[in-house]
Design a protein around this motif. Structure first.
Motif, PDB file in Angstrom:
ATOM      1  N   SER A  11      -6.158 -27.715 -19.713  1.00 33.53           N
ATOM      2  CA  SER A  11      -5.784 -29.265 -19.658  1.00 33.53           C
ATOM      3  C   SER A  11      -7.961 -30.522 -19.854  1.00 33.53           C
ATOM      4  O   SER A  11      -7.706 -29.807 -18.914  1.00 33.53           O
ATOM      5  CB  SER A  11      -5.263 -29.923 -18.823  1.00 33.53           C
ATOM      6  N   ARG A  12      -7.145 -31.465 -20.661  1.00 34.92           N
ATOM      7  CA  ARG A  12      -8.459 -32.642 -20.831  1.00 34.92           C
ATOM      8  C   ARG A  12      -7.671 -33.601 -19.198  1.00 34.92           C
ATOM      9  O   ARG A  12      -8.929 -33.900 -19.140  1.00 34.92           O
ATOM     10  CB  ARG A  12      -8.518 -33.290 -21.564  1.00 34.92           C
ATOM     11  N   ILE A  13      -6.816 -33.012 -18.637  1.00 31.17           N
ATOM     12  CA  ILE A  13      -6.945 -33.221 -17.371  1.00 31.17           C
ATOM     13  C   ILE A  13      -7.159 -32.906 -16.135  1.00 31.17           C
ATOM     14  O   ILE A  13      -5.986 -31.866 -16.109  1.00 31.17           O
ATOM     15  CB  ILE A  13      -5.575 -34.581 -17.305  1.00 31.17           C
ATOM     16  N   ALA A  14      -8.157 -32.619 -15.650  1.00 31.66           N
ATOM     17  CA  ALA A  14      -8.536 -32.166 -14.312  1.00 31.66           C
ATOM     18  C   ALA A  14      -8.514 -32.605 -12.521  1.00 31.66           C
ATOM     19  O   ALA A  14      -9.090 -33.963 -12.824  1.00 31.66           O
ATOM     20  CB  ALA A  14      -9.718 -31.365 -14.533  1.00 31.66           C
ATOM     21  N   ALA A  15      -7.573 -31.907 -11.584  1.00 29.52           N
ATOM     22  CA  ALA A  15      -8.118 -32.059 -10.626  1.00 29.52           C
ATOM     23  C   ALA A  15      -8.886 -31.773  -9.760  1.00 29.52           C
ATOM     24  O   ALA A  15      -8.199 -30.411  -9.409  1.00 29.52           O
ATOM     25  CB  ALA A  15      -6.473 -32.774  -9.664  1.00 29.52           C
ATOM     26  N   VAL A  16      -9.718 -31.866  -8.565  1.00 35.47           N
ATOM     27  CA  VAL A  16     -10.242 -31.328  -8.488  1.00 35.47           C
ATOM     28  C   VAL A  16      -9.649 -30.919  -6.924  1.00 35.47           C
ATOM     29  O   VAL A  16      -9.313 -31.868  -6.425  1.00 35.47           O
ATOM     30  CB  VAL A  16     -12.341 -31.408  -7.722  1.00 35.47           C
TER      31      VAL A  16
END
Length: 177
Positions: A11-16
């Motif tokens: 997705s264009r939303i990424a959470a590390v």
């Protein structure tokens, strides 16, 4: 832990997702700096913690586009029990993120989604704005707040391990420069 970190269709939303022992602040700052050097239009903030001579720590939000440092912590006395986050500094950091969103940058970086955002405060509105605008968004989420992040974004997004190569692969997979 989180399960399968790498997703097939990012997705264009990424959470590390990170643990207390991870230096996610430096990782995000260095990644943002590297992209900017390569001509990527990047906006948002990263966090830097600076240890002062007296042993206290000052939290700074750093504008990834300009390098401007904004203090987001207030100096409290030794026995203080209140939150050390500075609302004025947080408002200034939020304005940096909002300007970047309006500037239609290639990537928005918001240092982290944590307890304050989970409870509807601090930069939560800026997270929602970036997601609503469809801009690529990179953030960090403490492992203990991952379920809050999923509740906030409707379980939409890519979960990344706290590693440079994983973030770089995500960026490339979504068509980053």
């Amino acid at each position: 832990m989180i399960g399968n970190i790498a997703e097939i269709a990012p997705s264009r939303i990424a959470a590390v997702v990170y643990r207390p022992s991870d230096d996610v602040d430096t990782l995000l700052a260095n990644f943002a700096h590297d992209l900017a050097r390569r001509g990527v239009r990047i906006g948002g903030i990263v966090q830097r913690n600076v240890r002062n001579a007296n042993g206290t720590t000052t939290m700074l939000a750093v504008d990834v586009a300009t390098g401007t440092k904004i203090s987001i912590s207030q100096t409290l006395g030794g026995g203080a029990m209140s939150c050390k986050l500075d609302t004025g500094g947080l408002a200034e950091a939020a304005a940096v993120v909002s300007r970047a969103i309006r500037g239609n940058v290639d990537l928005i970086v918001i240092n982290k989604f944590s307890r304050q955002e989970a409870s509807g405060q601090d930069l939560r509105a800026e997270f929602a704005d970036a997601i609503s605008c469809g801009l690529p968004l990179l953030t960090a989420v403490p492992e203990r707040r991952f379920s809050d992040w999923r509740n906030f974004n409707g379980d939409f997004g890519t979960t990344l391990a706290c590693e440079w190569s994983v973030i770089a692969n995500w960026w490339q997979a979504i068509g980053g420069l």
